[in-house]
Design a protein around this motif. Structure first.
Motif, PDB file in Angstrom:
ATOM      1  N   THR A 247     -24.555  24.831 -43.509  1.00  0.00           N
ATOM      2  CA  THR A 247     -25.344  25.674 -44.407  1.00  0.00           C
ATOM      3  C   THR A 247     -25.530  25.002 -45.756  1.00  0.00           C
ATOM      4  O   THR A 247     -26.624  25.054 -46.357  1.00  0.00           O
ATOM      5  N   ALA A 248     -24.464  24.335 -46.239  1.00  0.00           N
ATOM      6  CA  ALA A 248     -24.550  23.618 -47.512  1.00  0.00           C
ATOM      7  C   ALA A 248     -25.498  22.435 -47.431  1.00  0.00           C
ATOM      8  O   ALA A 248     -26.172  22.088 -48.407  1.00  0.00           O
ATOM      9  N   VAL A 249     -25.579  21.795 -46.270  1.00  0.00           N
ATOM     10  CA  VAL A 249     -26.538  20.708 -46.078  1.00  0.00           C
ATOM     11  C   VAL A 249     -27.954  21.256 -46.164  1.00  0.00           C
ATOM     12  O   VAL A 249     -28.819  20.724 -46.874  1.00  0.00           O
ATOM     13  N   ARG A 250     -28.210  22.347 -45.456  1.00  0.00           N
ATOM     14  CA  ARG A 250     -29.555  22.923 -45.412  1.00  0.00           C
ATOM     15  C   ARG A 250     -30.029  23.383 -46.794  1.00  0.00           C
ATOM     16  O   ARG A 250     -31.203  23.253 -47.144  1.00  0.00           O
ATOM     17  N   GLY A 251     -29.122  23.892 -47.616  1.00  0.00           N
ATOM     18  CA  GLY A 251     -29.519  24.515 -48.861  1.00  0.00           C
ATOM     19  C   GLY A 251     -29.619  23.620 -50.063  1.00  0.00           C
ATOM     20  O   GLY A 251     -30.030  24.067 -51.134  1.00  0.00           O
ATOM     21  N   SER A 253     -31.421  20.475 -50.606  1.00  0.00           N
ATOM     22  CA  SER A 253     -32.633  19.748 -50.970  1.00  0.00           C
ATOM     23  C   SER A 253     -33.523  19.603 -49.747  1.00  0.00           C
ATOM     24  O   SER A 253     -33.150  19.962 -48.628  1.00  0.00           O
ATOM     25  N   ALA A 254     -34.703  19.054 -49.963  1.00  0.00           N
ATOM     26  CA  ALA A 254     -35.600  18.787 -48.840  1.00  0.00           C
ATOM     27  C   ALA A 254     -34.960  17.797 -47.882  1.00  0.00           C
ATOM     28  O   ALA A 254     -35.096  17.912 -46.656  1.00  0.00           O
ATOM     29  N   ARG A 255     -34.262  16.814 -48.438  1.00  0.00           N
ATOM     30  CA  ARG A 255     -33.594  15.838 -47.583  1.00  0.00           C
ATOM     31  C   ARG A 255     -32.488  16.510 -46.772  1.00  0.00           C
ATOM     32  O   ARG A 255     -32.276  16.194 -45.604  1.00  0.00           O
ATOM     33  N   GLY A 256     -31.789  17.453 -47.391  1.00  0.00           N
ATOM     34  CA  GLY A 256     -30.756  18.184 -46.687  1.00  0.00           C
ATOM     35  C   GLY A 256     -31.327  18.996 -45.534  1.00  0.00           C
ATOM     36  O   GLY A 256     -30.770  19.007 -44.434  1.00  0.00           O
ATOM     37  N   ARG A 257     -32.434  19.692 -45.751  1.00  0.00           N
ATOM     38  CA  ARG A 257     -33.063  20.467 -44.680  1.00  0.00           C
ATOM     39  C   ARG A 257     -33.484  19.575 -43.527  1.00  0.00           C
ATOM     40  O   ARG A 257     -33.407  19.954 -42.364  1.00  0.00           O
ATOM     41  N   HIS A 258     -33.913  18.359 -43.878  1.00  0.00           N
ATOM     42  CA  HIS A 258     -34.338  17.419 -42.851  1.00  0.00           C
ATOM     43  C   HIS A 258     -33.144  16.914 -42.040  1.00  0.00           C
ATOM     44  O   HIS A 258     -33.300  16.551 -40.866  1.00  0.00           O
ATOM     45  N   LEU A 259     -31.964  16.920 -42.633  1.00  0.00           N
ATOM     46  CA  LEU A 259     -30.790  16.340 -41.979  1.00  0.00           C
ATOM     47  C   LEU A 259     -29.863  17.363 -41.345  1.00  0.00           C
ATOM     48  O   LEU A 259     -28.903  16.975 -40.678  1.00  0.00           O
ATOM     49  N   GLU A 368     -22.516  15.915 -51.091  1.00  0.00           N
ATOM     50  CA  GLU A 368     -22.964  17.099 -51.828  1.00  0.00           C
ATOM     51  C   GLU A 368     -22.631  18.376 -51.059  1.00  0.00           C
ATOM     52  O   GLU A 368     -22.279  19.408 -51.663  1.00  0.00           O
ATOM     53  N   ALA A 369     -22.752  18.338 -49.740  1.00  0.00           N
ATOM     54  CA  ALA A 369     -22.410  19.517 -48.935  1.00  0.00           C
ATOM     55  C   ALA A 369     -20.931  19.861 -49.079  1.00  0.00           C
ATOM     56  O   ALA A 369     -20.566  21.040 -49.176  1.00  0.00           O
ATOM     57  N   ARG A 370     -20.064  18.860 -49.107  1.00  0.00           N
ATOM     58  CA  ARG A 370     -18.636  19.112 -49.309  1.00  0.00           C
ATOM     59  C   ARG A 370     -18.395  19.745 -50.678  1.00  0.00           C
ATOM     60  O   ARG A 370     -17.569  20.644 -50.828  1.00  0.00           O
ATOM     61  N   ARG A 371     -19.118  19.259 -51.681  1.00  0.00           N
ATOM     62  CA  ARG A 371     -18.939  19.798 -53.033  1.00  0.00           C
ATOM     63  C   ARG A 371     -19.320  21.275 -53.078  1.00  0.00           C
ATOM     64  O   ARG A 371     -18.668  22.080 -53.759  1.00  0.00           O
ATOM     65  N   ARG A 372     -20.365  21.644 -52.308  1.00  0.00           N
ATOM     66  CA  ARG A 372     -20.829  23.020 -52.332  1.00  0.00           C
ATOM     67  C   ARG A 372     -19.994  23.950 -51.442  1.00  0.00           C
ATOM     68  O   ARG A 372     -19.803  25.121 -51.784  1.00  0.00           O
ATOM     69  N   ALA A 373     -19.551  23.449 -50.301  1.00  0.00           N
ATOM     70  CA  ALA A 373     -18.945  24.325 -49.303  1.00  0.00           C
ATOM     71  C   ALA A 373     -17.431  24.423 -49.394  1.00  0.00           C
ATOM     72  O   ALA A 373     -16.853  25.388 -48.887  1.00  0.00           O
ATOM     73  N   LEU A 374     -16.770  23.462 -50.016  1.00  0.00           N
ATOM     74  CA  LEU A 374     -15.315  23.426 -50.019  1.00  0.00           C
ATOM     75  C   LEU A 374     -14.758  23.762 -51.394  1.00  0.00           C
ATOM     76  O   LEU A 374     -15.374  23.471 -52.424  1.00  0.00           O
ATOM     77  N   ALA A 375     -13.571  24.344 -51.382  1.00  0.00           N
ATOM     78  CA  ALA A 375     -12.862  24.628 -52.631  1.00  0.00           C
ATOM     79  C   ALA A 375     -12.388  23.311 -53.245  1.00  0.00           C
ATOM     80  O   ALA A 375     -12.281  22.292 -52.555  1.00  0.00           O
TER      81      ALA A 375
END
Length: 446
Positions: A247-251, A253-259, A368-375
């Protein structure tokens, strides 16, 4: 090689040539001659032949020299032998294998020197050996002066290849390949891979007549005690955290949604990143993996492209691995195709410019996904540190769900032996469930 004990040696004769002193001899029916600048040199060679004949040493017919002198005449430095070995393996090796060969030779070569006087700094050695000495693609280029200086030092200081008959020299090389550049111990899989390459290089030395036999099997040596291949459970996200990371990957950036579907294939289908990069559009509900696109770097490939095109790991070139996928991944892939369609070459995942996805690019998205999703405490830990940990999460989920190890190994694309070695800690997690099943069966006998 053909050897003979029938030898005839003539007296030295002097002629009006640049090297006036000529020695003639015959081994069996084959004549030999050698000219020397001084009488002393000619007499020294004649004495070697006479002594060998008196002591019953066999003489090599083609070369015309006794066994000890044949080895000495043909001997080269370990550095030169390693380069010849790399050249021999190069043509039929893919880019990633070429890198691995260079890494192994760059690890052992600094340990096989006569002395360390004037030895360059470790990072300079690494650059010179790995990127230049053992990269055939670079041999046509003139190295920078600082690299040429390092290579010249190894040309002077490298031990003769025949010195590897000494088991202590072999042990020193084995110890060297266990270390990383910072002095810490390498992973067990890395050490085993480098040891296998070193073993093969010694076999090649035997074939080249530089060694009588391979000394490596005679050396009692084992991996450092603290080295293991087991996956650390602390690295593996549970299903809830895995879903949060996607979910953090998707949210982001555009590159994240693509990946997000790219990471989903790793997480839900246990695909390796290199397999996902080469993933074509196939039947839904099942992934059919048929090729990998490992990134070797343009310096190591014949095409000059960063990625090689290869079959699946440890499988025949045209082999296909079938992996059933859950509804979550089916929906994710359908969404991806609706949003981004399929590339002209049939692949699902590509960059915004149409190229293959780079590990640096998806690595940034994952960080970036780890930064957003993890404590904060989780971000500082090893939890889901690499995208590859998603694959470990999938395999561990299959095992903990009670799927038979043979089926897990088949879906993950490796052997049962590797499964038991790498995922040992997750297999032991099922002891309580297994004990409960055994107890229930025993109670039925009461």
């Amino acid at each position: 090689m053909e050897w003979s004990y029938t030898v005839r040696i003539w007296a030295i004769r002097k002629r009006d040539y640049r090297k006036p002193y000529q020695l003639r001899w015959k081994v069996g029916s084959k004549p030999h001659s050698e000219s020397f600048l001084t009488l002393g040199l000619a007499e020294s060679r004649r004495a070697q032949l006479v002594t060998a004949t008196r002591e019953g040493e066999p003489i090599q017919v083609t070369i015309g020299l006794p066994k000890p002198l044949v080895a000495k005449e043909r001997d080269i430095t370990w550095y030169e032998h390693a380069r010849r070995y790399i050249e021999m393996k190069w043509t039929h090796a893919p880019g990633s294998t070429r890198r691995t060969l260079a890494e192994a030779m760059a690890s052992v070569t600094p340990a096989l020197v006569m002395d360390t006087k004037g030895m360059p700094e470790v990072h300079a050695i690494r650059t010179a050996l790995y990127s230049w000495a053992f990269n055939v693609n670079r041999w046509k280029e003139a190295p920078p002066p600082e690299v040429a200086k390092v290579l010249a030092w190894f040309e002077r200081k490298s031990l003769p290849a025949s010195a590897l008959a000494d088991r202590m020299q072999v042990r020193a090389a084995l110890d060297a390949l266990t270390k990383k550049l910072d002095g810490t111990t390498a992973a067990a899989s890395t050490i085993r891979r480098k040891r296998a390459i070193f073993h093969n290089a010694l076999v090649y030395a035997v074939d080249a007549g530089l060694l009588a036999d391979n000394p490596l099997p005679q050396v009692r040596w084992k991996l450092p005690e603290q080295v293991g291949e087991e996956v650390d459970p602390a690295c593996v996200p549970d299903p809830e955290r895995g879903a949060n990371l996607l979910t953090a990957v998707r949210g982001q950036s555009a590159r994240g949604r693509h990946l997000v579907a790219f990471f989903g294939c790793i997480y839900y289908g246990a695909a390796r990143p290199a397999e996902v990069i080469g993933l074509p559009r196939r039947g839904w509900g099942t992934l059919r993996l048929r090729e990998t696109r490992p990134r070797s770097g343009s310096a190591w490939t014949d095409s000059g492209e960063a990625h090689d095109k290869r079959g699946l790991k440890h499988r025949p070139r045209k082999a296909v691995r079938t992996v059933p996928i859950p509804p979550e991944l089916v929906a994710l892939l359908r969404w991806h195709i609706t949003a981004y369609s399929v590339a002209p070459d049939g692949h699902l995942f590509r960059t915004s410019r149409g190229g293959l996805i780079q590990d640096t690019g998806y690595g940034e998205v994952w960080a970036e996904a780890r930064r957003r999703a993890l404590a904060p405490a989780q971000r500082a830990s090893a939890l889901a540190k690499r995208p590859y940990d998603l694959r470990h999460a999938t395999v561990s989920t299959w095992l903990s769900s009670g799927v038979e190890p043979q089926l897990v190994a088949k879906r993950a694309g490796h052997s049962v032996a590797v499964l038991f070695r790498v995922y040992a800690k997750f297999l032991t997690d099922g002891d309580d469930a297994a004990n409960a099943k055994i107890s229930a069966r025993l109670k039925r006998q009461d």
